[in-house]
Design an enzyme around this catalytic site. Structure first.
Site, PDB file in Angstrom:
ATOM      1  N   THR A  13      -6.740 -77.710 -19.500  1.00 28.07           N
ATOM      2  CA  THR A  13      -7.404 -78.865 -19.993  1.00 28.07           C
ATOM      3  C   THR A  13      -8.570 -79.328 -21.570  1.00 28.07           C
ATOM      4  OG1 THR A  13      -7.130 -80.195 -17.620  1.00 28.07           O
ATOM      5  CG2 THR A  13      -9.188 -80.871 -19.268  1.00 28.07           C
ATOM      6  N   SER A  55      -2.407 -74.005 -16.977  1.00 26.81           N
ATOM      7  CA  SER A  55      -2.867 -72.581 -15.825  1.00 26.81           C
ATOM      8  C   SER A  55      -1.843 -73.365 -14.431  1.00 26.81           C
ATOM      9  CB  SER A  55      -4.312 -72.354 -15.826  1.00 26.81           C
ATOM     10  OG  SER A  55      -4.539 -73.290 -14.799  1.00 26.81           O
ATOM     11  N   SER A  56      -1.773 -74.482 -14.453  1.00 22.75           N
ATOM     12  CA  SER A  56      -0.215 -73.732 -12.932  1.00 22.75           C
ATOM     13  C   SER A  56       0.670 -73.237 -12.870  1.00 22.75           C
ATOM     14  CB  SER A  56      -0.333 -75.191 -12.125  1.00 22.75           C
ATOM     15  OG  SER A  56       0.073 -76.234 -13.745  1.00 22.75           O
ATOM     16  N   THR A  86      -8.527 -74.367 -14.539  1.00 22.28           N
ATOM     17  CA  THR A  86      -9.104 -74.372 -13.920  1.00 22.28           C
ATOM     18  C   THR A  86      -8.518 -73.801 -12.828  1.00 22.28           C
ATOM     19  OG1 THR A  86      -9.318 -76.633 -13.510  1.00 22.28           O
ATOM     20  CG2 THR A  86     -10.987 -75.940 -14.645  1.00 22.28           C
ATOM     21  N   ASP A  87      -7.159 -74.785 -12.624  1.00 18.16           N
ATOM     22  CA  ASP A  87      -6.134 -74.850 -11.851  1.00 18.16           C
ATOM     23  C   ASP A  87      -6.136 -72.827 -11.262  1.00 18.16           C
ATOM     24  OD1 ASP A  87      -5.849 -77.090 -11.919  1.00 18.16           O
ATOM     25  OD2 ASP A  87      -3.497 -77.110 -12.483  1.00 18.16           O
ATOM     26  N   THR A 267      -9.362 -64.903   6.692  1.00 19.97           N
ATOM     27  CA  THR A 267      -9.781 -67.011   7.361  1.00 19.97           C
ATOM     28  C   THR A 267      -9.287 -67.851   6.566  1.00 19.97           C
ATOM     29  OG1 THR A 267     -10.991 -68.469   8.535  1.00 19.97           O
ATOM     30  CG2 THR A 267     -11.967 -66.100   6.511  1.00 19.97           C
TER      31      THR A 267
HETATM   32  N1  ASN Z   1      -4.091 -78.698 -14.872  1.00 15.98           N
HETATM   33  C1  ASN Z   1      -5.561 -77.675 -15.532  1.00 15.98           C
HETATM   34  C2  ASN Z   1      -4.822 -76.569 -15.672  1.00 15.98           C
HETATM   35  O1  ASN Z   1      -5.417 -75.477 -14.549  1.00 15.98           O
HETATM   36  C3  ASN Z   1      -6.748 -78.002 -15.040  1.00 15.98           C
HETATM   37  C4  ASN Z   1      -7.878 -78.110 -15.794  1.00 15.98           C
HETATM   38  O2  ASN Z   1      -7.795 -77.438 -16.881  1.00 15.98           O
HETATM   39  N2  ASN Z   1      -9.292 -78.592 -15.177  1.00 15.98           N
HETATM   40  O3  ASN Z   1      -4.484 -75.614 -17.075  1.00 15.98           O
END
Ligand code: ASN
Length: 332
Positions: A13, A55-56, A86-87, A267
Site C-alpha cells: 500500500t 503482498s497478498s 502489510t498483509d 494454538t
Molecule cells: N494489501 C496491501 C498489501 O499487503 C495491504 C497494505 O500494504 N497495507 O500489499
C-alpha cells in the site's frame, strides 16, 4: 562514516495510488518520495522490484529473490530495509529471520496502512523509524518497524486492518519504541551468532496450515495429512494445544509423521502457548507425532518449516531444531 543502507522495494500500500481498479502500486513513485530521507550520515540506495506486488500475492519465489538480494549485497551495506505490503509482512519477516543464518546486520521490514500519497499516511513515520533501525550498529536480526514500534519479525502478527496499529507481538515485548526520544531496548536484542550463511528455499516443498473447528474439519485435516504427507504442516488447535481425539485426525498425524512430515501443534488463540499435559486433551496429538510449537506465531511456524524443509535435514535433527528457539521465536 555514513551508514550505507539498501532499500528493497517489493510493493504494498505504501507506494500505491488510486487507479480505476482501486489502489495499486505505481512504479517509480516510492523511490522518488524516499528522497525526503536523504541526509549526510546515511547513504540510501533503492532497488525497486520489476513487478511491484500487493503482498497478498507473495510466493516462495519472491522470498528467494529477497534472500538472494540481501546475500548479494550483504558485504556492501550496513543495513537493509524491505518495503512490503502489510498483509504478509509477518510471514516474510519470519522467513528472512530463519533463512538468513548468522545475520549480523539489521533487516527491517516496513510498509503502511495508508499510501504515502494520502495526506494522513502512516508511511512517513514507518519509513523514518525503519531507516533509523537499519542504521543501528548492534541490531543483528530481522525486525518490523510499524506504528512507532520495532518488533522482532518472528514474533509479529498483523492483528488490525482498520487502524495504524497494524502489528503486535502478542507474546513478546517490542525491541524499541519511537517517540520524541527513541527507547532502544538493547537488552532484548539478539547477539550475533556464527557466520552469515543464507539458505535458499525449496520452492517445491509443501508446507500446509490447518485450523481446527468443531464439525467435519478435524477428520478432513487427518485425511489430507495422510494423503499428502506434506514436508511440513501447522495445526492450529484449541487453547493450550487441545484437540478432539478424532480417529481420522490422529491417524493422519501418525501416518504423515511416520513418513517424515514435520507437524507442529500451535494454538489458534492469539495470546498464550501450547503446553502438552496441561490438559489431557493435548496428549493424543503429541502421541500421534505432532510437536508442540509453544507460543510461536503461525507465521513463524510456516516460515520455520519452510526453511527446515528446504535444508533437507535428517528427520531427527529437523525435529530437534523445531523444539529449539533458533531466532527468538519462543518467548520464555
Ligand atoms: N494489501 C496491501 C498489501 O499487503 C495491504 C497494505 O500494504 N497495507 O500489499
Amino acid at each position: 562514516m555514513a551508514r550505507r543502507l539498501l532499500v528493497l522495494y517489493t510493493g504494498g500500500t505504501i507506494g500505491m495510488d488510486h487507479t480505476p481498479a482501486g489502489l495499486a502500486p505505481v512504479p517509480g513513485l516510492l523511490p522518488k518520495l524516499l528522497d525526503r530521507f536523504r541526509r549526510d550520515d546515511l547513504t540510501i540506495d533503492v532497488v525497486e522490484y520489476p513487478e511491484l506486488i500487493d503482498s497478498s500475492a507473495i510466493t516462495v519465489a519472491h522470498w528467494n529473490r529477497l534472500i538472494d538480494d540481501i546475500a548479494a549485497n550483504y558485504a556492501a551495506y550496513d543495513g537493509f530495509v524491505v518495503i512490503h505490503g502489510t498483509d504478509t509482512m509477518a510471514y516474510t519477516a519470519s522467513v528472512l529471520a530463519f533463512a538468513l543464518h548468522g545475520l549480523n546486520k539489521p533487516v527491517v521490514l516496513t510498509g503502511s496502512q495508508l499510501p504515502l500519497v494520502h495526506p494522513r499516511s502512516d508511511g512517513w513515520s514507518n519509513l523514518a523509524d525503519a531507516l533509523e533501525a537499519a542504521a543501528q550498529p548492534n541490531l543483528c536480526e530481522v525486525v518490523l518497524a510499524f506504528n512507532r514500534q520495532l518488533l522482532r519479525g518472528v514474533t509479529a502478527r498483523k492483528l488490525d486492518a482498520a487502524s495504524f496499529a497494524g502489528f503486535e507481538s502478542p507474546n513478546a515485548e517490542p525491541l524499541a519504541e519511537f517517540g520524541i526520544d527513541v527507547a532502544w531496548y538493547r537488552d532484548r536484542w539478539r547477539q550475533p551468532r556464527g557466520e552469515f550463511a543464507p539458505v535458499r528455499l525449496d520452492e517445491s516443498a509443501e508446507v500446509l496450515l490447518f485450523m481446527l473447528a468443531p464439525g467435519a474439519t478435524a477428520a478432513q485435516i487427518g485425511r489430507t495429512l495422510a494423503e499428502r504427507k506434506p514436508a511440513g504442516a501447522v495445526l492450529l488447535s484449541y487453547g493450550n494445544g487441545n484437540a478432539p481425539a478424532d480417529p481420522a485426525l490422529l491417524d493422519g498425524v501418525r501416518v504423515a509423521s511416520a513418513a517424515g512430515s514435520l507437524i507442529l501443534n500451535l494454538t489458534q488463540v492469539v495470546h498464550g502457548r501450547v503446553a502438552v499435559g496441561a490438559y489431557a486433551a493435548s496428549q493424543p496429538l503429541a502421541q500421534a507425532g505432532a510437536l508442540p510449537g509453544a507460543d510461536m506465531t503461525p507465521e513463524a511456524a510456516i516460515a520455520k518449516l519452510t526453511v527446515l524443509a528446504s535444508q533437507r535435514l535428517e528427520s531427527a535433527l529437523a525435529r530437534a531444531l523445531l523444539e529449539k528457539s533458533l531466532v527468538g521465536e519462543f518467548n520464555d
